[in-house]
Design a protein around this motif. Structure first.
Motif, PDB file in Angstrom:
ATOM      1  N   UNK A  16       0.936  -1.154  -0.101  1.00  0.00           N
ATOM      2  CA  UNK A  16       0.061   0.026   0.077  1.00  0.00           C
ATOM      3  C   UNK A  16       0.916   1.195  -0.057  1.00  0.00           C
ATOM      4  N   UNK A  17       0.417   2.146  -0.874  1.00  0.00           N
ATOM      5  CA  UNK A  17       1.264   3.338  -1.028  1.00  0.00           C
ATOM      6  C   UNK A  17       0.482   4.633  -0.400  1.00  0.00           C
ATOM      7  N   UNK A  18       1.165   5.619   0.245  1.00  0.00           N
ATOM      8  CA  UNK A  18       0.817   6.987   0.504  1.00  0.00           C
ATOM      9  C   UNK A  18       1.633   8.018   0.262  1.00  0.00           C
ATOM     10  N   UNK A  19       1.314   9.116  -0.261  1.00  0.00           N
ATOM     11  CA  UNK A  19       1.756  10.287  -0.729  1.00  0.00           C
ATOM     12  C   UNK A  19       1.551  11.510   0.527  1.00  0.00           C
ATOM     13  N   UNK A  20       2.725  11.912   1.022  1.00  0.00           N
ATOM     14  CA  UNK A  20       2.588  13.169   2.117  1.00  0.00           C
ATOM     15  C   UNK A  20       3.135  14.277   1.287  1.00  0.00           C
ATOM     16  N   UNK A  21       2.076  14.955   0.942  1.00  0.00           N
ATOM     17  CA  UNK A  21       2.504  16.447   0.164  1.00  0.00           C
ATOM     18  C   UNK A  21       3.096  17.586   1.476  1.00  0.00           C
ATOM     19  N   UNK A  43      20.048   0.132  10.919  1.00  0.00           N
ATOM     20  CA  UNK A  43      18.711  -0.184  11.468  1.00  0.00           C
ATOM     21  C   UNK A  43      17.830   0.820  11.550  1.00  0.00           C
ATOM     22  N   UNK A  44      16.492   0.763  11.327  1.00  0.00           N
ATOM     23  CA  UNK A  44      15.586   1.852  11.140  1.00  0.00           C
ATOM     24  C   UNK A  44      14.360   1.669  12.049  1.00  0.00           C
ATOM     25  N   UNK A  45      13.952   2.531  12.965  1.00  0.00           N
ATOM     26  CA  UNK A  45      12.774   2.219  13.898  1.00  0.00           C
ATOM     27  C   UNK A  45      11.443   2.274  12.879  1.00  0.00           C
ATOM     28  N   UNK A  46      10.538   1.485  13.811  1.00  0.00           N
ATOM     29  CA  UNK A  46       9.182   1.331  12.946  1.00  0.00           C
ATOM     30  C   UNK A  46       8.370   2.578  12.680  1.00  0.00           C
ATOM     31  N   UNK A  47       8.610   3.596  13.792  1.00  0.00           N
ATOM     32  CA  UNK A  47       7.787   4.840  13.762  1.00  0.00           C
ATOM     33  C   UNK A  47       7.957   5.500  12.427  1.00  0.00           C
ATOM     34  N   UNK A  48       9.256   5.354  11.716  1.00  0.00           N
ATOM     35  CA  UNK A  48       9.184   5.982  10.399  1.00  0.00           C
ATOM     36  C   UNK A  48       8.453   5.469   9.393  1.00  0.00           C
ATOM     37  N   UNK A  49       7.697   4.392   9.393  1.00  0.00           N
ATOM     38  CA  UNK A  49       6.788   3.899   8.460  1.00  0.00           C
ATOM     39  C   UNK A  49       5.108   3.995   8.890  1.00  0.00           C
ATOM     40  N   UNK A  50       4.833   5.031   9.804  1.00  0.00           N
ATOM     41  CA  UNK A  50       3.630   5.065  10.135  1.00  0.00           C
ATOM     42  C   UNK A  50       2.749   5.958   9.099  1.00  0.00           C
ATOM     43  N   UNK A  51       1.914   5.715   8.583  1.00  0.00           N
ATOM     44  CA  UNK A  51       1.309   6.685   7.631  1.00  0.00           C
ATOM     45  C   UNK A  51       0.558   7.683   8.386  1.00  0.00           C
ATOM     46  N   UNK A  52      -0.032   7.576   9.457  1.00  0.00           N
ATOM     47  CA  UNK A  52      -0.547   8.575  10.293  1.00  0.00           C
ATOM     48  C   UNK A  52       0.576   9.668  10.835  1.00  0.00           C
ATOM     49  N   UNK A  53       1.561   9.210  10.898  1.00  0.00           N
ATOM     50  CA  UNK A  53       2.758  10.209  11.414  1.00  0.00           C
ATOM     51  C   UNK A  53       3.581  10.538  10.123  1.00  0.00           C
ATOM     52  N   UNK A  54       3.234  10.528   9.201  1.00  0.00           N
ATOM     53  CA  UNK A  54       4.275  10.677   8.036  1.00  0.00           C
ATOM     54  C   UNK A  54       4.559  12.137   7.835  1.00  0.00           C
ATOM     55  N   UNK A  55       3.919  12.897   8.353  1.00  0.00           N
ATOM     56  CA  UNK A  55       4.118  14.496   8.026  1.00  0.00           C
ATOM     57  C   UNK A  55       5.258  14.800   8.965  1.00  0.00           C
ATOM     58  N   UNK A  56       5.429  14.083  10.190  1.00  0.00           N
ATOM     59  CA  UNK A  56       6.396  14.647  11.202  1.00  0.00           C
ATOM     60  C   UNK A  56       8.124  13.784  10.728  1.00  0.00           C
ATOM     61  N   UNK A  57       7.728  12.855  10.074  1.00  0.00           N
ATOM     62  CA  UNK A  57       9.203  12.267   9.708  1.00  0.00           C
ATOM     63  C   UNK A  57      10.059  13.210   8.797  1.00  0.00           C
ATOM     64  N   UNK A  58      11.477  13.137   9.180  1.00  0.00           N
ATOM     65  CA  UNK A  58      12.378  13.897   8.406  1.00  0.00           C
ATOM     66  C   UNK A  58      13.356  12.819   7.957  1.00  0.00           C
ATOM     67  N   UNK A  59      14.270  13.477   6.829  1.00  0.00           N
ATOM     68  CA  UNK A  59      15.277  12.683   6.144  1.00  0.00           C
ATOM     69  C   UNK A  59      16.464  12.473   7.137  1.00  0.00           C
ATOM     70  N   UNK A  60      17.057  11.437   7.188  1.00  0.00           N
ATOM     71  CA  UNK A  60      18.152  11.143   8.247  1.00  0.00           C
ATOM     72  C   UNK A  60      19.546  11.870   7.775  1.00  0.00           C
TER      73      UNK A  60
END
Length: 247
Positions: A98-103, A230-247
């Protein structure tokens, strides 16, 4: 009488050629190992961070370059973050096909299809990467003069492509080129894989994509730097996608 002789000659010719054709077929267990080797050239099989660029080429000239970061986690989850150019701030999440796009500036992510174009001929499925072994079933293998042809069939619905014809080298099974087909049977794209320079560890450093249905433009996915991490699971939450930043 002449037709009968012609038919018999054709039949005899085919019968003589049949053993050589059959000899070119490879046992699937052996071909499966070849596929695994080819996949290793594309990057780590565990979590990693990839710094890349999407380049659009028209009439042989580079027109646009879009830098991005790919975060690839466990359980076939990945996140693409555009870190520059006209698409800066956009994010594409892949989770269980499943794919999500965050603008930028949007609070909620939008559901999209794996064939949704991101830039040029590159779709969300192309950039988020396909896992040949996990997503596809090897159904046939054939040794040819210019390489080994591996026929892959999608294991489930919802994948970007229903069928992939992949060619790998005879010497070390490095991926050479591929053809991607839709469920309708139409060829959607063809790809050529670019090898790292001599003296460097062999790996795929770019994939050149040509859309076979709409244009003659070429889109190149550059895989510049790949770092196992290693990457934490929180990075792949569609509900919190707006808060994720590049590493």
């Amino acid at each position: 009488m002449q037709k009968t002789l012609t038919f018999f000659a054709a039949y005899l010719c085919g019968a003589l050629l049949l053993p050589s054709v059959m000899a070119a077929e490879l046992p699937l267990p052996q071909a499966q190992q070849y596929l695994a080797t080819a996949e290793q050239f594309r990057g780590p099989q565990q979590s990693f961070v990839l710094q890349g660029r999407i380049e659009t080429i028209k009439a042989g000239r580079s027109e646009k370059m879009q830098p991005y970061q790919l975060l690839s986690g466990e359980d076939r989850k990945s996140l693409v973050i555009f870190i520059g150019g006209t698409s800066q701030g956009q994010k594409v999440l892949l989770q269980d096909q499943q794919f999500w796009l965050q603008l930028p500036g949007s609070r909620r992510a939008l559901r999209i299809t794996p064939l949704q174009k991101l830039m040029g001929e590159a779709s969300s499925g192309d950039v988020a990467t396909l896992n040949w072994q996990q997503d596809y079933q090897l159904v046939a293998a054939d040794e040819q003069k210019d390489g080994i042809q591996l026929s892959l069939q999608a294991k489930r619905e919802g994948l970007s492509y229903q069928r992939i014809e992949l060619w790998v080298s005879l010497s070390d099974q490095f991926p050479q080129r591929a053809e991607f087909y839709l469920p309708s049977g139409k060829q959607a794209k063809s790809a050529r894989f670019v090898r790292s320079q001599a003296g460097e560890a062999p790996r795929v450093v770019a994939m050149e994509l040509l859309d076979r249905m709409q244009s003659k433009n070429v889109t190149v996915l550059h895989y510049d730097v790949v770092t196992p991490q290693a990457l934490p699971a929180r990075l792949f939450n569609p509900q919190a996608l707006s808060t994720v930043q590049a590493i």
